[in-house]
Scaffold this motif. Structure first.
Motif, short mmCIF file in Angstrom:
data_model
loop_
_atom_site.label_atom_id
_atom_site.label_comp_id
_atom_site.label_asym_id
_atom_site.label_seq_id
_atom_site.Cartn_x
_atom_site.Cartn_y
_atom_site.Cartn_z
N LEU A 87 15.64 -4.42 2.52
CA LEU A 87 15.89 -5.44 3.36
C LEU A 87 15.16 -5.32 4.74
N HIS A 88 14.90 -4.09 5.16
CA HIS A 88 14.26 -3.57 6.32
C HIS A 88 12.74 -3.95 6.07
N LEU A 89 12.41 -3.49 4.95
CA LEU A 89 10.91 -3.68 4.87
C LEU A 89 10.38 -4.97 4.66
N PHE A 90 11.17 -6.28 4.21
CA PHE A 90 10.74 -7.41 4.16
C PHE A 90 10.66 -8.03 5.67
N HIS A 91 11.33 -7.85 6.50
CA HIS A 91 11.32 -8.27 7.78
C HIS A 91 10.22 -7.45 8.67
N ALA A 92 10.15 -6.21 8.13
CA ALA A 92 9.18 -5.71 9.10
C ALA A 92 7.73 -5.76 8.69
N PHE A 93 7.46 -5.96 7.27
CA PHE A 93 6.20 -6.36 7.05
C PHE A 93 5.65 -7.66 7.62
N THR A 94 6.43 -8.71 7.53
CA THR A 94 6.24 -10.00 8.02
C THR A 94 6.03 -10.18 9.47
N SER A 95 7.08 -9.28 10.15
CA SER A 95 7.04 -9.45 11.77
C SER A 95 5.85 -8.53 12.28
N ALA A 96 5.61 -7.32 11.67
CA ALA A 96 4.37 -6.55 12.04
C ALA A 96 3.15 -7.23 12.05
N PHE A 97 3.01 -8.01 10.93
CA PHE A 97 1.64 -8.66 10.84
C PHE A 97 1.55 -10.24 11.66
N GLN A 98 2.80 -10.48 12.01
CA GLN A 98 2.90 -11.66 12.69
C GLN A 98 2.53 -11.07 14.43
N THR A 99 3.02 -9.84 14.56
CA THR A 99 2.81 -9.45 16.03
C THR A 99 1.22 -9.18 16.29
N LEU A 100 0.71 -8.77 15.01
CA LEU A 100 -0.68 -8.30 15.05
C LEU A 100 -1.44 -9.52 15.01
N GLY A 101 -1.08 -10.91 14.90
CA GLY A 101 -1.70 -12.19 14.97
C GLY A 101 -1.81 -12.88 13.68
N LEU A 102 -1.45 -12.30 12.41
CA LEU A 102 -1.62 -12.97 11.28
C LEU A 102 -0.26 -13.75 11.11
N ASN A 103 -0.33 -15.02 11.61
CA ASN A 103 0.98 -15.92 11.61
C ASN A 103 0.35 -17.40 11.63
N ASN A 104 -0.12 -17.71 10.71
CA ASN A 104 -0.66 -19.12 10.59
C ASN A 104 -0.52 -19.70 8.96
N ARG A 105 -0.79 -20.97 8.82
CA ARG A 105 -0.39 -21.63 7.56
C ARG A 105 -1.08 -21.06 6.32
N ILE A 106 -2.25 -20.26 6.59
CA ILE A 106 -2.73 -19.68 5.56
C ILE A 106 -2.21 -18.31 5.20
N TRP A 107 -2.05 -17.41 6.08
CA TRP A 107 -1.59 -16.05 6.00
C TRP A 107 -0.05 -16.17 5.61
N ARG A 108 0.97 -16.89 6.30
CA ARG A 108 2.16 -16.55 6.34
C ARG A 108 2.52 -16.72 4.81
N PRO A 109 2.38 -17.83 4.22
CA PRO A 109 2.87 -17.61 2.62
C PRO A 109 2.36 -16.54 1.77
N VAL A 110 1.22 -15.93 2.10
CA VAL A 110 0.70 -14.80 1.57
C VAL A 110 1.50 -13.51 1.94
N LEU A 111 1.49 -13.48 3.09
CA LEU A 111 2.35 -12.34 3.46
C LEU A 111 3.71 -12.27 3.07
N ASN A 112 4.29 -13.59 3.04
CA ASN A 112 5.75 -13.47 2.52
C ASN A 112 5.92 -13.14 1.14
N ILE A 113 4.86 -13.40 0.27
CA ILE A 113 5.05 -13.00 -1.11
C ILE A 113 4.55 -11.43 -1.12
#
Length: 214
Positions: free
Chosen positions: A164-190
């Motif tokens: 549970l921790h890893l899922f949110h940690a993974f997505t939020s970490a890369f979001q903080t680092l700037g990878l939060n757009n329509r291209i990267w968001r679905p890939v990072l979620n998978i």
């Protein structure tokens, strides 16, 4: 400049970098632990000996411990800041998936910290000589620990919470680092889902096999 360096955004950025380092470390740790499933202790013993004696491992260990301390301490600090900034709960809550995971990050993190303390006591502290034990035979130490039902219960519970921790940690970490757009968001979620399921499942498999079938 001080406001920039010590701002919440800066803390989240450094916390994200520390989290990414920990995310990279976990697959390495799992690959070594999977050697515990072999009936021959030599492969695991050689891997453990290499990790304990190779000169480059020591600075990596220092960075790892620093990353853990930064990730935990700043995570707690930022959570307390959020609580203080919002003393009254919102009447309407966002029921999104992201909110669900983020709401429990502090508690899942606390449970994982408990496991880290137990893990360091049983292995790392033995290697450092802080507590008695044969640092050249972690294979036997691990097998003996996994024969204890209470240890397995704690181990399995913590790795379910780690997922549970890893899922949110993974997505939020890369979001903080700037990878939060329509291209990267679905890939990072998978990738986050795969990471959050495969890694805890791998560690849990080790626990169950050594507990029930060895």
């Amino acid at each position: 400049m001080d406001r920039v360096i010590f701002s919440s955004v800066a803390k989240k950025f450094v916390m994200a970098l520390a989290g990414v380092f920990l995310l990279l470390f976990l697959p390495v740790h799992l690959s070594i632990n999977l050697l515990l499933l072999k009936s021959d202790p030599e492969p695991f013993t050689k891997a453990a000996h290499f990790m304990a004696t190779f000169p480059l491992i020591r600075p990596i260990e220092v960075v790892l411990i620093a990353a853990i301390l930064i990730h935990i301490s700043w995570g707690i600090y930022l959570q307390i800041q959020n609580w203080l900034a919002r003393p009254v709960r919102y009447a309407a809550r966002n029921k999104s998936e992201t909110y669900f995971f983020s709401r429990f990050m502090i508690w899942t993190g606390a449970c994982i910290l408990t496991y880290f303390i137990i893990h360091f006591t049983n292995f790392w502290f033995i290697r450092l000589g802080f507590i008695p034990g044969n640092s050249e035979n972690f294979y036997a130490i691990a097998h003996d620990l996994f024969k204890i039902p209470a240890y397995n219960f704690i181990y399995l519970t913590c790795f379910v919470l780690l997922g549970l921790h890893l899922f949110h940690a993974f997505t939020s970490a890369f979001q903080t680092l700037g990878l939060n757009n329509r291209i990267w968001r679905p890939v990072l979620n998978i990738i986050a889902w795969i990471y959050a399921i495969v890694l805890p499942l791998g560690f849990a498999t080790i626990s169950i096999i050594l507990w029930q079938f060895r």
